[in-house]
Design an enzyme around this catalytic site. Structure first.
Site, mmCIF file in Angstrom:
data_model
loop_
_atom_site.group_PDB
_atom_site.id
_atom_site.type_symbol
_atom_site.label_atom_id
_atom_site.label_comp_id
_atom_site.label_asym_id
_atom_site.label_seq_id
_atom_site.Cartn_x
_atom_site.Cartn_y
_atom_site.Cartn_z
ATOM 1 N N CYS A 75 1.123 -1.039 0.012
ATOM 2 C CA CYS A 75 -0.065 0.011 0.031
ATOM 3 C C CYS A 75 0.810 1.291 -0.094
ATOM 4 C CB CYS A 75 -1.036 0.059 1.038
ATOM 5 S SG CYS A 75 -0.175 0.093 2.734
ATOM 6 N N THR A 76 0.313 2.466 0.454
ATOM 7 C CA THR A 76 0.974 3.801 0.070
ATOM 8 C C THR A 76 2.253 3.754 1.278
ATOM 9 O OG1 THR A 76 -0.803 4.779 -0.514
ATOM 10 C CG2 THR A 76 0.749 6.021 0.036
#
Length: 568
Positions: free
Chosen positions: A218-219
């Site tokens: 994810c980020t």
């Protein structure tokens, strides 16, 4: 503080910095930690979001670079944050106030929350144990595993390579503009509107993940913590789950050319996105399909408000746009942006509200026209001759009636006219109407195929019994009858060996009259027993005082809307 306050002075003093970090740890004194953040960030003039929960913190703040560095030093002085990964990026000062305001970078927000990230739209579902999260791989290790899969492909063929999959834990508007890609490793993009939809996607696709080595990313890492723990909680076959430590941000720092990450990394601050030295554009305009990946115009879907990409040539002032998910689900704004199929039913009849879902009338079982004479008529009739029998209701009242369930042995072959009932009506007749389920399911499969997809099913009375039965078979019906939730009004459970207490795993809202409500059709206890068939955390109950209806006034309607908002 607004962007206009001394920004020119700040720009002269030094560079701007954006800081992201999170920490899962038990917080012994929430009030004390909240006071620290407010005092420290105010004194350093940092703006952004701070979320504090009993199990940790999630922070995204920005300000003058030297101030951000002083904040890091202060946080490191607290033993709670030992081992925290502080991701600090230098960038230009926020110039677009609209973007900065949307991202929360025009003020400081410090809030106490139950969850650092909202994990699930399942009502009341408990978050997984974070200690069971997937093993962390740093950027170099993550890259090496993907690289090794390519070597395995060259050496041992595709079978070995298919044992590894990449799983993107981000939302669709993020994955549109960039994701990990390798020619020999499958990347699974759930294409979800919000993070809380990910557990449902995992449930529906668990067999695609079982037995695989799953690389999740994810980020910045926080969403993978919960998601990997949830996947591992499924037990055998889900042991090999790994996550990219520090997220895409740390990976791009390690591999400035992008490595296996193609496109741009969407970020939740005024920068909007961060790319590598590779200028290749992965996003496309929603309308014309040409390459485009700039979210700075902040175009949004008119229905669900998700960000959409609309290029300069296609963008219009006050334009109305519909994202790909709303196009797919054909959602109707009249019902809170969530389309629902509504099998409404009284004890023996069925009707559909075309304002909500334009389905054709005509359902699984057409019913005969039976009427019950009054008691005085029956007494009079007993002394009369056959020629003086009580007349049937007018033939113009023979309007078609339909049901989902019928008595065992019921036949659809009958005369299209009124008949006197064989005996008095039984108020508990619904308990004996257990036949016709297979025919009703076949009908629903056809409706979903022709008119779907739908987000949820709302059933009333006998319709609620059918909807609950469909929810119980949700896993087996995937692909034929797909939905995300059920709303069961004045419902009851069918007698089935498959329906045990706590056996149904599906988000559900149960609406029925309480004991004082005097529902004369379905006993309130029967509706409570239906709710008990759903797993813990899967059901919400609304009891009211109005009998056999769906209440439309506050606070009941507000509670119904709150339930539906979980799925927007």
């Amino acid at each position: 503080m607004s962007l206009s306050m001394s920004d020119d002075e700040a720009r002269d003093q030094g560079r701007y910095g954006v800081l992201l970090y999170y920490k899962y740890t038990s917080i012994p004194d929430l009030d004390n930690l909240v006071s620290f953040y407010r005092s420290n960030c105010d004194s350093l003039r940092l703006l952004g979001r701070v979320r504090v929960a009993p199990h940790g913190v999630n922070v995204t703040v920005g300000g003058e670079l030297s101030s951000v560095e002083r904040h890091i030093a202060a946080v490191k002085g607290n033993s709670l944050f030992e081992g925290t990964d502080f991701k600090l990026a230098t960038c230009d000062y926020p110039l677009n106030e609209k973007v900065a305001r949307e991202c929360g970078f025009t003020s400081l927000s410090v809030r106490v929350v139950k969850e650092l990230v909202t994990f699930s739209c399942h009502p009341l579902l408990k978050s997984p144990d974070i200690s069971n999260a997937g093993r962390h791989l740093n950027a170099a290790e993550f890259h090496s595993v993907i690289e090794s899969a390519e070597r395995i492909m060259d050496k041992d063929g595709p079978t070995k390579a298919r044992e590894l999959v990449l799983l993107d834990a981000r939302n669709l508007y993020e994955t549109r503009i960039g994701k990990f890609q390798s020619p020999n490793v499958e990347t699974l993009d759930p294409r979800i509107r919000q993070y809380s939809d990910l557990p449902s996607w995992i449930d529906e696709n668990s067999e695609r993940l079982r037995g695989k080595h799953v690389l999740m990313y994810c980020t910045g890492g926080i969403r993978c913590e919960m998601a990997s723990a949830y996947l591992r909680s499924k037990g055998a076959g889900f042991e090999n789950v790994f996550q990219l430590f520090g997220g895409i941000q740390r990976y791009l720092e390690q591999f400035p050319d992008g490595g296996f990450f193609k496109g741009k990394n969407f970020v939740f601050d005024h920068r909007i996105s961060v790319g590598s030295s590779d200028a290749d554009v992965k996003g496309t305009c929603l309308l014309c399909g040409l390459s485009f990946d700039d979210y700075s115009p902040r175009c949004r879907c008119s229905y669900c408000r998700m960000l959409v990409l609309v290029c300069d040539s296609c963008r219009m002032e006050d334009g109305l746009y519909v994202c790909e998910l709303c196009q797919k689900h054909r959602q109707l704004i009249e019902v809170g942006k969530s389309r629902v199929i509504l099998p409404q039913i009284e004890p023996n009849t069925i009707s559909l509200d075309a304002k909500v879902s334009p389905l054709p009338l005509g359902h699984a079982h057409e019913l005969p026209f039976i009427y019950q004479p009054s008691f005085t008529e029956l007494q009079r009739d007993s002394a009369s001759s056959p020629s003086e029998q009580i007349p049937a209701p007018p033939s113009e009242n023979c309007r078609k009636k339909f049901a989902w369930l019928v008595a065992p042995g019921f036949s659809d072959r009958f005369e299209k006219d009124w008949k006197v009932a064989d005996g008095p009506f039984d108020p508990l007749q619904y308990q004996q109407q257990t036949g016709g389920l297979d025919v009703s399911l076949t009908y629903l499969k056809d409706v979903f195929s022709r008119e779907g997809p739908f987000d949820g099913i709302l059933g009333f009375s006998q319709g609620a019994a059918i909807a609950a039965s469909v929810a119980a078979q949700r896993g087996r019906l995937l692909g034929d009858i797909d939905f995300r939730f059920v709303i069961l009004c004045s419902g009851f459970a069918l007698h089935s060996p498959e329906l045990d207490k706590g056996s149904i795993n599906c988000p559900s809202l149960h609406i029925f009259g309480n004991d004082l409500g005097k529902d004369r059709q379905i006993a309130s206890q029967a509706s409570r027993e239906l709710a008990s068939l759903f797993e813990d955390g899967c059901s919400i109950i609304i009891e009211h005082d109005f009998g056999h209806i769906i209440p439309t006034r506050s606070p009941y309607m507000d509670e119904i809307k709150d339930f539906l908002r979980r799925f927007l």
